[in-house]
Design a protein around this motif. Sequence first.
Motif, PDB file in Angstrom:
ATOM      1  N   ILE A   1       0.858  -1.184   0.000  1.00  0.00           N
ATOM      2  CA  ILE A   1       0.000   0.000   0.000  1.00  0.00           C
ATOM      3  C   ILE A   1       0.899   1.241   0.000  1.00  0.00           C
ATOM      4  O   ILE A   1       2.117   1.143   0.180  1.00  0.00           O
ATOM      5  CB  ILE A   1      -0.983   0.030   1.206  1.00  0.00           C
ATOM      6  CG1 ILE A   1      -0.222   0.090   2.534  1.00  0.00           C
ATOM      7  CG2 ILE A   1      -1.905  -1.169   1.197  1.00  0.00           C
ATOM      8  CD1 ILE A   1      -1.125   0.345   3.744  1.00  0.00           C
TER       9      ILE A   1
ATOM     10  N   PRO B   1       0.632   5.930  -0.741  1.00  0.00           N
ATOM     11  CA  PRO B   1      -0.062   6.994  -1.482  1.00  0.00           C
ATOM     12  C   PRO B   1       0.278   6.958  -2.970  1.00  0.00           C
ATOM     13  O   PRO B   1       1.235   6.302  -3.377  1.00  0.00           O
ATOM     14  CB  PRO B   1       0.469   8.279  -0.839  1.00  0.00           C
ATOM     15  CG  PRO B   1       1.718   7.896  -0.135  1.00  0.00           C
ATOM     16  CD  PRO B   1       1.621   6.450   0.209  1.00  0.00           C
ATOM     17  N   ASN B   2      -0.498   7.656  -3.763  1.00  0.00           N
ATOM     18  CA  ASN B   2      -0.210   7.748  -5.195  1.00  0.00           C
ATOM     19  C   ASN B   2       1.193   8.265  -5.409  1.00  0.00           C
ATOM     20  O   ASN B   2       1.638   9.182  -4.727  1.00  0.00           O
ATOM     21  CB  ASN B   2      -1.197   8.713  -5.877  1.00  0.00           C
ATOM     22  CG  ASN B   2      -2.493   8.001  -6.193  1.00  0.00           C
ATOM     23  OD1 ASN B   2      -2.534   6.783  -6.294  1.00  0.00           O
ATOM     24  ND2 ASN B   2      -3.560   8.788  -6.330  1.00  0.00           N
TER      25      ASN B   2
ATOM     26  N   LYS C   1       4.651   2.022  -6.143  1.00  0.00           N
ATOM     27  CA  LYS C   1       4.115   0.650  -6.069  1.00  0.00           C
ATOM     28  C   LYS C   1       4.132  -0.045  -7.438  1.00  0.00           C
ATOM     29  O   LYS C   1       4.654  -1.149  -7.569  1.00  0.00           O
ATOM     30  CB  LYS C   1       2.676   0.672  -5.510  1.00  0.00           C
ATOM     31  CG  LYS C   1       2.555   1.342  -4.154  1.00  0.00           C
ATOM     32  CD  LYS C   1       1.131   1.339  -3.630  1.00  0.00           C
ATOM     33  CE  LYS C   1       0.141   2.168  -4.428  1.00  0.00           C
ATOM     34  NZ  LYS C   1       0.404   3.626  -4.427  1.00  0.00           N
TER      35      LYS C   1
ATOM     36  N   GLN D   1      -4.188  -3.508 -14.087  1.00  0.00           N
ATOM     37  CA  GLN D   1      -5.511  -3.056 -13.647  1.00  0.00           C
ATOM     38  C   GLN D   1      -6.589  -3.317 -14.691  1.00  0.00           C
ATOM     39  O   GLN D   1      -7.682  -3.738 -14.366  1.00  0.00           O
ATOM     40  CB  GLN D   1      -5.462  -1.569 -13.319  1.00  0.00           C
ATOM     41  CG  GLN D   1      -5.182  -1.318 -11.857  1.00  0.00           C
ATOM     42  CD  GLN D   1      -5.006   0.152 -11.607  1.00  0.00           C
ATOM     43  OE1 GLN D   1      -3.947   0.721 -11.868  1.00  0.00           O
ATOM     44  NE2 GLN D   1      -6.053   0.777 -11.140  1.00  0.00           N
TER      45      GLN D   1
ATOM     46  N   GLU E   1      -4.345  -3.827  -7.940  1.00  0.00           N
ATOM     47  CA  GLU E   1      -5.728  -3.484  -7.568  1.00  0.00           C
ATOM     48  C   GLU E   1      -6.763  -4.469  -8.097  1.00  0.00           C
ATOM     49  O   GLU E   1      -7.642  -4.100  -8.871  1.00  0.00           O
ATOM     50  CB  GLU E   1      -6.057  -2.067  -8.048  1.00  0.00           C
ATOM     51  CG  GLU E   1      -5.185  -1.022  -7.371  1.00  0.00           C
ATOM     52  CD  GLU E   1      -5.721   0.380  -7.575  1.00  0.00           C
ATOM     53  OE1 GLU E   1      -6.935   0.552  -7.401  1.00  0.00           O
ATOM     54  OE2 GLU E   1      -4.933   1.266  -7.905  1.00  0.00           O
TER      55      GLU E   1
ATOM     56  N   GLU F   1      -2.956  -2.627  -3.382  1.00  0.00           N
ATOM     57  CA  GLU F   1      -4.374  -2.399  -3.115  1.00  0.00           C
ATOM     58  C   GLU F   1      -4.608  -1.106  -2.337  1.00  0.00           C
ATOM     59  O   GLU F   1      -3.805  -0.726  -1.494  1.00  0.00           O
ATOM     60  CB  GLU F   1      -4.943  -3.605  -2.346  1.00  0.00           C
ATOM     61  CG  GLU F   1      -6.441  -3.665  -2.282  1.00  0.00           C
ATOM     62  CD  GLU F   1      -7.135  -3.459  -3.619  1.00  0.00           C
ATOM     63  OE1 GLU F   1      -7.051  -4.333  -4.474  1.00  0.00           O
ATOM     64  OE2 GLU F   1      -7.751  -2.394  -3.808  1.00  0.00           O
ATOM     65  N   HIS F   2      -5.723  -0.454  -2.684  1.00  0.00           N
ATOM     66  CA  HIS F   2      -6.093   0.779  -1.977  1.00  0.00           C
ATOM     67  C   HIS F   2      -7.236   0.546  -1.008  1.00  0.00           C
ATOM     68  O   HIS F   2      -7.469   1.335  -0.113  1.00  0.00           O
ATOM     69  CB  HIS F   2      -6.529   1.855  -2.983  1.00  0.00           C
ATOM     70  CG  HIS F   2      -5.391   2.408  -3.757  1.00  0.00           C
ATOM     71  ND1 HIS F   2      -4.397   3.158  -3.174  1.00  0.00           N
ATOM     72  CD2 HIS F   2      -5.059   2.318  -5.063  1.00  0.00           C
ATOM     73  CE1 HIS F   2      -3.523   3.513  -4.081  1.00  0.00           C
ATOM     74  NE2 HIS F   2      -3.894   3.007  -5.242  1.00  0.00           N
ATOM     75  N   ASP F   3      -7.990  -0.533  -1.257  1.00  0.00           N
ATOM     76  CA  ASP F   3      -9.179  -0.794  -0.469  1.00  0.00           C
ATOM     77  C   ASP F   3      -8.780  -1.422   0.879  1.00  0.00           C
ATOM     78  O   ASP F   3      -8.469  -2.602   0.972  1.00  0.00           O
ATOM     79  CB  ASP F   3     -10.079  -1.752  -1.263  1.00  0.00           C
ATOM     80  CG  ASP F   3     -11.369  -2.065  -0.548  1.00  0.00           C
ATOM     81  OD1 ASP F   3     -11.370  -2.128   0.703  1.00  0.00           O
ATOM     82  OD2 ASP F   3     -12.384  -2.253  -1.228  1.00  0.00           O
TER      83      ASP F   3
ATOM     84  N   TYR G   1       0.361   8.648   4.993  1.00  0.00           N
ATOM     85  CA  TYR G   1      -0.556   7.870   4.178  1.00  0.00           C
ATOM     86  C   TYR G   1      -2.013   8.139   4.500  1.00  0.00           C
ATOM     87  O   TYR G   1      -2.840   8.364   3.637  1.00  0.00           O
ATOM     88  CB  TYR G   1      -0.240   6.390   4.315  1.00  0.00           C
ATOM     89  CG  TYR G   1      -1.088   5.552   3.401  1.00  0.00           C
ATOM     90  CD1 TYR G   1      -0.951   5.638   2.019  1.00  0.00           C
ATOM     91  CD2 TYR G   1      -2.058   4.694   3.904  1.00  0.00           C
ATOM     92  CE1 TYR G   1      -1.727   4.899   1.163  1.00  0.00           C
ATOM     93  CE2 TYR G   1      -2.853   3.940   3.054  1.00  0.00           C
ATOM     94  CZ  TYR G   1      -2.676   4.054   1.697  1.00  0.00           C
ATOM     95  OH  TYR G   1      -3.464   3.322   0.849  1.00  0.00           O
TER      96      TYR G   1
END
Length: 247
Positions: free
Chosen positions: A39, A41-42, A46, A89, A174, A204-206, A244
Motif C-alpha cells: 500500500i 499513497p499515489n 508501487k 488493472q 488493484e 491495493e487501496h481498499d 498515508y
Amino acid sequence: MSNTDYLLALENVSVSFDGFKAVNALNLYIDKGELRVIIGPNGAGKTTVLDLICGRTRVSEGSIKFKDQEITAMKEQKIVRLGVGRKFQTPSIYEDLTVFENLELSIPRGRDVIGALFWKRDDAVIERVKEVAKQIFLEEHLDRLAETLSHGQKQWLEIGMLLIQDPELLMLDEPVAGMSVSERAKTAELLKEIIKDRSVIVIEHDMKFVESIASRVTVLHQGKVLAEGDMQTVQSNPKVKEVYLGH
Ligand code: ADP
C-alpha cells in the motif's frame, strides 16, 4: 539471512526517471507461500516496483533475485517463463472468445512454432481449463463469451489466465477495483486458495479488503519502505498515519 530463504529478494533497488528516484534503495523480501500487500499513497512507487520485478522497467541500481536466480537484467518473457505472472488493472482478455477459449489460449505451448503447431485440445487440456475455471468461480460459465461477463468475473478470468500458466509468484495490481461487495469477498477467498501453492503480491487501496486478506503489509512512500508488518501494526505507526492516512 541468505537469499535461499526467499522466493523473491529485492536488495538496494533503485530506479530513476529523468533524475527522479521513483524507487530508492528498496529492500523487499517475499517468502514462499506468502501473500504480501503493498500500500502507499499515489506516486509512492508501487507500480514501478512490480514493473521492476517483471522486467518491464530496468533497475538502475541493486539486485533482484527470484528463486535464488539473478533476474535483474533478464528479459520480461524469460522472467515470465521462470514463474512470475503479472496482472494489470485493465483486464487483457479476449472479449469475443469464450471463457474456455481464453483459458485454453493461455496455456503455455512451448517456445517454438512446432509446439504451437501440434497443439491440440486433448483431455488433459480440458481438465486443466475446468480445474482453473472452478478455482475462479467460472466453471458454470465456460461457454460464455468473455464480453458478457461482469467486471468482477473478467478480473477473475484474467487471474485464471495467469494461474493456468502455473506461476510461482503472482502480482496483482488493484484486483478488486470496481468489484461488488460479494465479488470482493470471493476474491479474498480466491487469494487464500492461491497461496496454498504460490506467492502473491497485491497492490491495493481498499483497506477493508486489505484487512480481510493481508498476512503482511508493506507501506511504500517515496520509493522506500516506510513500514512493514500486519495491518494493525502498520495502521498504528505514526509515520504511516502522517504520510498515508493524512492524520
Ligand atoms: P504508484 O503506483 O505508487 O502510484 P508509480 O510507481 O506509478 O507510483 O510512480 C512512482 C513515481 O514514478 C511517480 O512520481 C511517477 O510519476 C513516476 N514514474 C513512474 N513511471 C514513470 C516513467 N515511465 N517515466 C517517468 N516517471 C515515471
